[in-house]
Design a protein around this motif. Structure first.
Motif, PDB file in Angstrom:
ATOM      1  N   MET A   1       0.856  -1.203   0.000  1.00  0.00           N
ATOM      2  CA  MET A   1       0.000   0.000   0.000  1.00  0.00           C
ATOM      3  C   MET A   1       0.888   1.248   0.000  1.00  0.00           C
ATOM      4  O   MET A   1       1.747   1.389   0.864  1.00  0.00           O
ATOM      5  N   LYS A   2       0.668   2.144  -0.967  1.00  0.00           N
ATOM      6  CA  LYS A   2       1.464   3.350  -1.074  1.00  0.00           C
ATOM      7  C   LYS A   2       1.243   4.256   0.135  1.00  0.00           C
ATOM      8  O   LYS A   2       0.128   4.494   0.542  1.00  0.00           O
ATOM      9  N   GLY A   3       2.358   4.743   0.709  1.00  0.00           N
ATOM     10  CA  GLY A   3       2.257   5.640   1.851  1.00  0.00           C
ATOM     11  C   GLY A   3       1.995   4.941   3.161  1.00  0.00           C
ATOM     12  O   GLY A   3       1.658   5.582   4.151  1.00  0.00           O
ATOM     13  N   SER A   4       2.140   3.609   3.187  1.00  0.00           N
ATOM     14  CA  SER A   4       1.884   2.867   4.426  1.00  0.00           C
ATOM     15  C   SER A   4       3.131   2.838   5.303  1.00  0.00           C
ATOM     16  O   SER A   4       4.246   3.024   4.830  1.00  0.00           O
ATOM     17  N   ILE A   5       2.915   2.604   6.584  1.00  0.00           N
ATOM     18  CA  ILE A   5       4.015   2.477   7.534  1.00  0.00           C
ATOM     19  C   ILE A   5       3.827   1.197   8.342  1.00  0.00           C
ATOM     20  O   ILE A   5       2.702   0.723   8.498  1.00  0.00           O
ATOM     21  N   ARG A   6       4.926   0.639   8.835  1.00  0.00           N
ATOM     22  CA  ARG A   6       4.847  -0.549   9.685  1.00  0.00           C
ATOM     23  C   ARG A   6       5.192  -0.125  11.109  1.00  0.00           C
ATOM     24  O   ARG A   6       6.225   0.494  11.342  1.00  0.00           O
ATOM     25  N   VAL A   7       4.317  -0.445  12.043  1.00  0.00           N
ATOM     26  CA  VAL A   7       4.477  -0.025  13.434  1.00  0.00           C
ATOM     27  C   VAL A   7       4.415  -1.243  14.342  1.00  0.00           C
ATOM     28  O   VAL A   7       3.577  -2.125  14.154  1.00  0.00           O
ATOM     29  N   SER A   8       5.295  -1.268  15.330  1.00  0.00           N
ATOM     30  CA  SER A   8       5.278  -2.351  16.309  1.00  0.00           C
ATOM     31  C   SER A   8       5.209  -1.770  17.717  1.00  0.00           C
ATOM     32  O   SER A   8       5.754  -0.700  17.979  1.00  0.00           O
ATOM     33  N   VAL A  34      -3.347  -6.154  10.452  1.00  0.00           N
ATOM     34  CA  VAL A  34      -2.590  -6.754  11.553  1.00  0.00           C
ATOM     35  C   VAL A  34      -1.614  -7.783  10.995  1.00  0.00           C
ATOM     36  O   VAL A  34      -2.016  -8.777  10.376  1.00  0.00           O
ATOM     37  N   ILE A  35      -0.326  -7.552  11.171  1.00  0.00           N
ATOM     38  CA  ILE A  35       0.709  -8.484  10.732  1.00  0.00           C
ATOM     39  C   ILE A  35       0.973  -9.518  11.828  1.00  0.00           C
ATOM     40  O   ILE A  35       1.116 -10.698  11.574  1.00  0.00           O
ATOM     41  N   GLU A  36       1.062  -9.026  13.048  1.00  0.00           N
ATOM     42  CA  GLU A  36       1.323  -9.903  14.202  1.00  0.00           C
ATOM     43  C   GLU A  36       0.521  -9.377  15.390  1.00  0.00           C
ATOM     44  O   GLU A  36       0.641  -8.215  15.759  1.00  0.00           O
ATOM     45  N   LYS A  37      -0.347 -10.208  15.971  1.00  0.00           N
ATOM     46  CA  LYS A  37      -1.182  -9.766  17.092  1.00  0.00           C
ATOM     47  C   LYS A  37      -0.361  -9.520  18.350  1.00  0.00           C
ATOM     48  O   LYS A  37      -0.726  -8.705  19.183  1.00  0.00           O
ATOM     49  N   GLY A  38       0.750 -10.224  18.482  1.00  0.00           N
ATOM     50  CA  GLY A  38       1.577 -10.065  19.674  1.00  0.00           C
ATOM     51  C   GLY A  38       1.073 -10.927  20.819  1.00  0.00           C
ATOM     52  O   GLY A  38      -0.102 -11.308  20.862  1.00  0.00           O
ATOM     53  N   SER A  39       1.961 -11.239  21.733  1.00  0.00           N
ATOM     54  CA  SER A  39       1.574 -12.041  22.895  1.00  0.00           C
ATOM     55  C   SER A  39       2.476 -11.697  24.072  1.00  0.00           C
ATOM     56  O   SER A  39       3.622 -11.272  23.891  1.00  0.00           O
ATOM     57  N   VAL A  51       2.417  -6.098  15.580  1.00  0.00           N
ATOM     58  CA  VAL A  51       2.903  -5.396  14.384  1.00  0.00           C
ATOM     59  C   VAL A  51       1.727  -5.157  13.452  1.00  0.00           C
ATOM     60  O   VAL A  51       0.928  -6.061  13.190  1.00  0.00           O
ATOM     61  N   ILE A  52       1.607  -3.901  12.952  1.00  0.00           N
ATOM     62  CA  ILE A  52       0.549  -3.589  11.990  1.00  0.00           C
ATOM     63  C   ILE A  52       1.123  -2.818  10.809  1.00  0.00           C
ATOM     64  O   ILE A  52       2.144  -2.148  10.921  1.00  0.00           O
ATOM     65  N   GLU A  53       0.455  -2.932   9.680  1.00  0.00           N
ATOM     66  CA  GLU A  53       0.747  -2.127   8.496  1.00  0.00           C
ATOM     67  C   GLU A  53      -0.387  -1.106   8.421  1.00  0.00           C
ATOM     68  O   GLU A  53      -1.560  -1.481   8.307  1.00  0.00           O
ATOM     69  N   ALA A  54      -0.084   0.204   8.478  1.00  0.00           N
ATOM     70  CA  ALA A  54      -1.130   1.239   8.547  1.00  0.00           C
ATOM     71  C   ALA A  54      -0.962   2.257   7.438  1.00  0.00           C
ATOM     72  O   ALA A  54       0.149   2.535   6.995  1.00  0.00           O
ATOM     73  N   TRP A  55      -2.084   2.821   7.025  1.00  0.00           N
ATOM     74  CA  TRP A  55      -2.067   3.860   5.993  1.00  0.00           C
ATOM     75  C   TRP A  55      -3.298   4.747   6.134  1.00  0.00           C
ATOM     76  O   TRP A  55      -4.264   4.399   6.807  1.00  0.00           O
ATOM     77  N   ARG A  56      -3.217   5.937   5.519  1.00  0.00           N
ATOM     78  CA  ARG A  56      -4.344   6.879   5.565  1.00  0.00           C
ATOM     79  C   ARG A  56      -5.473   6.384   4.667  1.00  0.00           C
ATOM     80  O   ARG A  56      -5.238   5.913   3.558  1.00  0.00           O
ATOM     81  N   LYS A  57      -6.703   6.517   5.135  1.00  0.00           N
ATOM     82  CA  LYS A  57      -7.864   6.166   4.334  1.00  0.00           C
ATOM     83  C   LYS A  57      -7.988   7.160   3.188  1.00  0.00           C
ATOM     84  O   LYS A  57      -7.809   8.365   3.377  1.00  0.00           O
ATOM     85  N   GLU A  58      -8.269   6.690   1.992  1.00  0.00           N
ATOM     86  CA  GLU A  58      -8.402   7.574   0.838  1.00  0.00           C
ATOM     87  C   GLU A  58      -9.575   8.518   1.048  1.00  0.00           C
ATOM     88  O   GLU A  58     -10.663   8.102   1.422  1.00  0.00           O
ATOM     89  N   GLU A  59      -9.334   9.809   0.771  1.00  0.00           N
ATOM     90  CA  GLU A  59     -10.361  10.827   0.997  1.00  0.00           C
ATOM     91  C   GLU A  59     -11.323  10.883  -0.182  1.00  0.00           C
ATOM     92  O   GLU A  59     -10.929  10.770  -1.328  1.00  0.00           O
TER      93      GLU A  59
END
Length: 287
Positions: A1-8, A34-39, A51-59
């Protein structure tokens, strides 16, 4: 996804909050996978971060006018450490005037009550806003309407103007038309500039102080909702990281919104730093 970021982060909720802050959006405009729910693991052994892959919702076209949230930055820890190392002021000598002390003590509760009543400091309220508003005269309304029409006509904009007097006695001007995003400008800067000029025009046509408020596409209410949401997200980050966060420069009206939103939070406090027009709100953890 263009403009996405990965956050943990430790938990999924923490990862989502961090993504909101990094992308500068509210929760209703965030999409993520959700890439990894974590435990938590067993007794801390084998713990995994979420871990999640996140991006802005298209306007959508009708949402283009909605403004982005202010940029925030973390305040260096060194400044906070210096504040902790600050030595208390030396106590004054025991000699004093008993009558003066009694008078001072009696005035102290009233002063503290007044300070708690308002979430912002005195510097956040311009002198003119403290004045009692004068009754808006018809000639003043006509002058303001004509000024706005002439200004917008010079911008090749056809706008329908509606005026009213609000409960505080201020003159409210609502504008409707096409391409209102141009009139609002980046974070409302164009609308604020036009409002400032309209106030100057109004106060030239009658005695007493008159306040003019300009709005279009319900921008003021939407901006306030965005700032309230931002304030809570920043407070959550300050509690989690235990480090101050500095918001981008805001005008006095927007700074008061942030102060009010966090006034009742028992864990964080707010204050402003800098000089206009670069004055910023700082959110810090209560000691």
């Amino acid at each position: 996804m263009k403009g996405s970021i990965r956050v943990s982060a430790k938990t999924l909720d923490d990862a989502i909050t961090e993504a909101l802050i990094q992308l500068g959006v509210t929760s209703d405009r965030l999409e993520y996978e959700v890439i990894e729910k974590g435990s938590a693991g067993f007794l801390g052994i084998g713990a995994k971060q979420a871990v999640i892959e996140a991006w802005r919702k298209e306007e959508k076209k009708e949402e283009i006018l909605k403004e982005a949230e202010p940029v925030v930055e973390e305040k260096p820890e060194k400044k906070e450490e210096k504040a902790e190392e600050r030595k208390p002021e030396k106590e004054k000598p025991a000699r004093y005037d008993k009558k003066k002390k009694e008078k001072k003590d009696s005035a102290k509760p009233a002063k503290e009550k007044a300070e708690k009543k308002s979430p912002e400091t005195e510097e956040e309220v311009p002198e003119k806003e403290k004045q009692v508003l004068a009754k808006v005269e018809d000639q003043t309304i006509q002058a303001v309407e004509q000024f706005i029409k002439d200004t917008l006509k010079a911008m090749d904009m056809e706008v329908e103007i509606t005026t009213s007097i609000d409960e505080d006695g201020a003159l409210c001007v609502d504008m409707k038309g096409e391409h209102m995003g141009i009139l609002i400008g980046k974070r409302g800067q164009t609308l604020d500039s036009l409002q400032y000029l309209a106030n100057r025009v109004a106060n030239k046509h009658q005695d007493g102080y008159v306040r003019v408020k300009l709005d279009t596409e319900n921008y003021r209410e939407r901006r306030e909702e965005t700032l309230n949401h931002l304030a809570k997200n920043i407070a959550h980050k300050v509690k989690r990281n235990r480090r101050p966060v500095i918001l981008e420069p805001m005008n006095p009206y927007e700074r008061r919104i942030i102060h009010s939103a966090l006034q009742s939070d028992p864990y964080v406090t707010t204050h402003s730093e800098g000089e206009e027009p670069y004055r910023k709100v700082v959110v810090t953890l209560k000691r």
